[in-house]
Scaffold this motif. Structure first.
Motif, PDB file in Angstrom:
ATOM      1  N   ASP A 139       9.572   0.272  -3.474  1.00 13.98           N
ATOM      2  CA  ASP A 139       8.701   1.349  -3.237  1.00 13.98           C
ATOM      3  C   ASP A 139       7.596  -0.388  -3.005  1.00 13.98           C
ATOM      4  OD1 ASP A 139       8.965   3.574  -2.236  1.00 13.98           O
ATOM      5  OD2 ASP A 139       8.949   4.208  -3.947  1.00 13.98           O
ATOM      6  N   GLN A 140       6.996  -1.125  -4.152  1.00 12.70           N
ATOM      7  CA  GLN A 140       6.837  -2.413  -4.644  1.00 12.70           C
ATOM      8  C   GLN A 140       7.095  -3.476  -3.928  1.00 12.70           C
ATOM      9  OE1 GLN A 140       7.549  -3.393  -8.253  1.00 12.70           O
ATOM     10  NE2 GLN A 140       6.125  -1.776  -9.047  1.00 12.70           N
ATOM     11  N   ILE A 141       8.480  -3.987  -3.456  1.00 10.10           N
ATOM     12  CA  ILE A 141       8.947  -5.126  -1.797  1.00 10.10           C
ATOM     13  C   ILE A 141       8.375  -4.036  -1.077  1.00 10.10           C
ATOM     14  CG2 ILE A 141      10.346  -6.345  -0.998  1.00 10.10           C
ATOM     15  CD1 ILE A 141      12.078  -5.694  -3.885  1.00 10.10           C
ATOM     16  N   ALA A 142       8.472  -2.808  -0.093  1.00 10.77           N
ATOM     17  CA  ALA A 142       8.254  -2.764   0.777  1.00 10.77           C
ATOM     18  C   ALA A 142       6.537  -2.627   1.173  1.00 10.77           C
ATOM     19  CB  ALA A 142       8.534  -1.140   1.346  1.00 10.77           C
ATOM     20  N   ALA A 143       6.074  -2.157  -0.007  1.00 12.20           N
ATOM     21  CA  ALA A 143       4.567  -2.437   0.064  1.00 12.20           C
ATOM     22  C   ALA A 143       3.977  -3.962   0.765  1.00 12.20           C
ATOM     23  CB  ALA A 143       3.356  -2.189  -1.326  1.00 12.20           C
ATOM     24  N   GLN A 144       4.749  -4.967   0.572  1.00  9.55           N
ATOM     25  CA  GLN A 144       4.663  -6.542   0.761  1.00  9.55           C
ATOM     26  C   GLN A 144       4.632  -6.257   2.127  1.00  9.55           C
ATOM     27  OE1 GLN A 144       5.970  -9.372  -1.940  1.00  9.55           O
ATOM     28  NE2 GLN A 144       5.814  -7.790  -4.095  1.00  9.55           N
ATOM     29  N   TYR A 145       5.410  -5.810   2.449  1.00  6.84           N
ATOM     30  CA  TYR A 145       6.053  -5.822   4.320  1.00  6.84           C
ATOM     31  C   TYR A 145       5.874  -4.924   5.825  1.00  6.84           C
ATOM     32  CZ  TYR A 145       9.304 -10.447   1.889  1.00  6.84           C
ATOM     33  OH  TYR A 145       9.319 -10.881   1.423  1.00  6.84           O
ATOM     34  N   ASN A 146       5.562  -3.876   4.635  1.00  2.06           N
ATOM     35  CA  ASN A 146       5.308  -2.665   5.466  1.00  2.06           C
ATOM     36  C   ASN A 146       3.775  -3.127   6.309  1.00  2.06           C
ATOM     37  OD1 ASN A 146       7.622  -1.638   5.188  1.00  2.06           O
ATOM     38  ND2 ASN A 146       6.712   0.022   3.561  1.00  2.06           N
ATOM     39  N   PRO A 147       3.176  -3.534   6.298  1.00  2.89           N
ATOM     40  CA  PRO A 147       1.540  -3.518   6.789  1.00  2.89           C
ATOM     41  C   PRO A 147       2.134  -4.512   7.388  1.00  2.89           C
ATOM     42  CG  PRO A 147       1.102  -3.638   4.149  1.00  2.89           C
ATOM     43  CD  PRO A 147       2.506  -3.577   4.709  1.00  2.89           C
ATOM     44  N   LYS A 148       2.545  -5.628   7.707  1.00  3.46           N
ATOM     45  CA  LYS A 148       2.668  -7.092   8.794  1.00  3.46           C
ATOM     46  C   LYS A 148       4.181  -6.169   9.615  1.00  3.46           C
ATOM     47  CE  LYS A 148       2.940 -11.004   5.354  1.00  3.46           C
ATOM     48  NZ  LYS A 148       2.792 -11.776   4.390  1.00  3.46           N
ATOM     49  N   ILE A 149       5.145  -5.023   8.999  1.00  9.02           N
ATOM     50  CA  ILE A 149       5.707  -4.902  10.099  1.00  9.02           C
ATOM     51  C   ILE A 149       5.035  -3.958  11.134  1.00  9.02           C
ATOM     52  CG2 ILE A 149       7.439  -3.269  10.611  1.00  9.02           C
ATOM     53  CD1 ILE A 149       8.930  -4.823   8.001  1.00  9.02           C
ATOM     54  N   GLU A 150       4.515  -3.223  10.697  1.00  9.03           N
ATOM     55  CA  GLU A 150       3.447  -1.631  11.077  1.00  9.03           C
ATOM     56  C   GLU A 150       2.974  -2.378  12.119  1.00  9.03           C
ATOM     57  OE1 GLU A 150       1.989   0.366   7.885  1.00  9.03           O
ATOM     58  OE2 GLU A 150       3.022   2.206   7.685  1.00  9.03           O
ATOM     59  N   ALA A 151       2.129  -3.332  11.492  1.00 10.78           N
ATOM     60  CA  ALA A 151       0.730  -4.470  12.815  1.00 10.78           C
ATOM     61  C   ALA A 151       1.295  -4.733  13.708  1.00 10.78           C
ATOM     62  CB  ALA A 151       0.554  -5.042  12.104  1.00 10.78           C
ATOM     63  N   LEU A 152       3.005  -5.121  13.298  1.00  4.68           N
ATOM     64  CA  LEU A 152       3.342  -6.010  14.500  1.00  4.68           C
ATOM     65  C   LEU A 152       4.022  -4.746  16.008  1.00  4.68           C
ATOM     66  CD1 LEU A 152       5.618  -8.897  12.616  1.00  4.68           C
ATOM     67  CD2 LEU A 152       4.289  -9.351  14.490  1.00  4.68           C
ATOM     68  N   ASN A 153       4.971  -3.189  14.800  1.00  2.64           N
ATOM     69  CA  ASN A 153       5.065  -1.959  16.038  1.00  2.64           C
ATOM     70  C   ASN A 153       4.084  -1.807  16.352  1.00  2.64           C
ATOM     71  OD1 ASN A 153       7.691  -2.689  15.477  1.00  2.64           O
ATOM     72  ND2 ASN A 153       7.433  -1.316  12.997  1.00  2.64           N
ATOM     73  N   SER A 154       2.740  -1.960  16.551  1.00  3.21           N
ATOM     74  CA  SER A 154       1.758  -1.124  17.155  1.00  3.21           C
ATOM     75  C   SER A 154       1.354  -2.260  18.014  1.00  3.21           C
ATOM     76  CB  SER A 154       0.683  -0.664  16.110  1.00  3.21           C
ATOM     77  OG  SER A 154       0.726  -0.561  14.475  1.00  3.21           O
ATOM     78  N   SER A 155       1.554  -3.644  17.354  1.00  3.18           N
ATOM     79  CA  SER A 155       1.370  -4.559  18.656  1.00  3.18           C
ATOM     80  C   SER A 155       1.762  -3.976  20.447  1.00  3.18           C
ATOM     81  CB  SER A 155       1.186  -6.055  18.516  1.00  3.18           C
ATOM     82  OG  SER A 155       1.103  -7.179  19.251  1.00  3.18           O
TER      83      SER A 155
END
Length: 366
Positions: A139-155
């Motif tokens: 969960d801690q590591i995902a918190a570092q990468y998930n915002p970037k991945i979600e931004a790319l998916n939204s794009s």
């Protein structure tokens, strides 16, 4: 021979004890056996505790042996320094610091053995803690990468939505010019007239824009997907790097904390057992009556103390006598005229020499 070894372990004076009865010797042999086996248990416990730290057998045995010898020396010292005075309260007062030290030693010895006795239960607790740490770590590591991945998916979704919007407009223009050709809408004239051509040209132009938009957006989507794959790879690599740290979460402190999560009563009884073993020699000395060994030891120590006091008093008396004799001698010499004349002559010579030396010094300066 074994009995003599245990007597040595008890810290008793073997020369005095050999003059005592067999029962007295057996008592101190029992005390020495307790001291010896306590040291053995300390060696086993410390070796296991150190093995969980160093994970090396020979180093653990070596340092465990040193620790066992240290405990042996402390226990032997504790037992040998308790003197029987015949007064229980005095003996109890002198035993209090030794009992406190024995309690500390009992805790140090019992804790590693508790870790070994309850090893399976501790491993279960550690497994649960490792699983919790693994999930928390992800969960801690995902918190570092998930915002970037979600931004790319939204794009990506936005780019796909642009294509769909454009396709909808193209389809609408297609239906419009088809309806114009069929005469079902628009001018309602059957055939491909000027209006049809105009609407067809708008459709074709928008279709060309759609195709160009698809090419551009697909390139952007592929670039975003590549970034997402890279982020996912970094996420998995971070988990892979950190997982060995979690897997090695089974050191001495982790095991002690896991032991504290188990029911306290079994550990408490094990501690009481070692406390009883550690304090048994002290309690045996406190509760046992004053024996032949104690009387002989007291007699020997008293004799030495008396001899020291006698020698001290004798030296003080000799010193006082010497002072008195010297005073009388010098008082008598004060009345001697020959001694006075001799001292006067020497003092006069000394003053003449000083005057000559001063005269020469002043002359050299001038």
């Amino acid at each position: 021979m074994l009995k003599q070894f245990f007597i040595i372990c008890s810290g008793a004076d073997t020369d005095i004890l050999n003059q005592c009865s067999k029962g007295e010797q057996n008592k101190y042999a029992g005390v020495g056996a307790t001291v010896f086996f306590t040291a053995v248990m300390a060696f086993i416990a410390s070796s296991y505790a150190l093995y969980t730290v160093f994970d090396t057998l020979y180093s653990s045995i070596f340092f465990g042996l040193i620790w066992g010898l240290l405990i042996f020396n402390l226990d032997r010292y504790i037992v040998s320094t308790i003197k029987k005075t015949g007064h229980f309260f005095d003996e109890f007062i002198q035993a209090i610091p030794r009992v406190i030290l024995a309690v500390i030693i009992a805790i140090v010895i019992s804790k590693p053995l508790e870790l070994k006795i309850f090893e399976k239960e501790i491993n279960q607790v550690l497994l649960e803690q490792k699983n919790e740490l693994t999930l928390a770590n992800k969960d801690q590591i995902a918190a570092q990468y998930n915002p970037k991945i979600e931004a790319l998916n939204s794009s990506i979704l936005a780019l796909q939505e642009d294509i769909k919007t454009k396709e909808t407009e193209v389809n609408q223009l297609y239906n419009t010019y088809i309806s114009e050709a069929e005469g079902t809408a628009g001018t309602r004239l059957l055939g491909k007239g000027p209006v049809y051509k105009e609407k067809r040209e708008k459709h074709d132009a928008l279709l060309a824009e759609l195709n160009e938009l698809k090419l551009e957006n697909r390139k952007k989507i592929k670039a975003h997907e590549a970034q997402i794959d890279q982020l996912n790879t970094q996420y998995k690599a971070a988990i892979t790097r950190s997982q060995p740290i979690i897997n090695n979460f089974d050191g001495l402190m982790a095991r002690v904390n896991a032991l504290n999560k188990l029911p306290w009563l079994p550990s408490f009884f094990i501690f009481l057992l070692f406390l009883a073993i550690e304090t048994s020699p002290i309690l045996a000395k406190l509760l046992s009556p004053k024996g032949a060994y104690d009387f002989k030891l007291e007699d020997l120590e008293t004799a030495v103390k008396t001899n020291v006091l006698q020698n001290k008093n004798q030296r003080e008396a000799m010193l006082q006598t010497d002072f008195a004799i010297n005073d009388r001698i010098y008082n008598d010499l004060q009345q001697e005229d020959d001694l006075y004349a001799y001292e006067r002559k020497k003092a006069k010579e000394l003053m003449q020499l000083q005057a000559d030396a001063f005269y020469k010094q002043q002359k050299n300066i001038l």
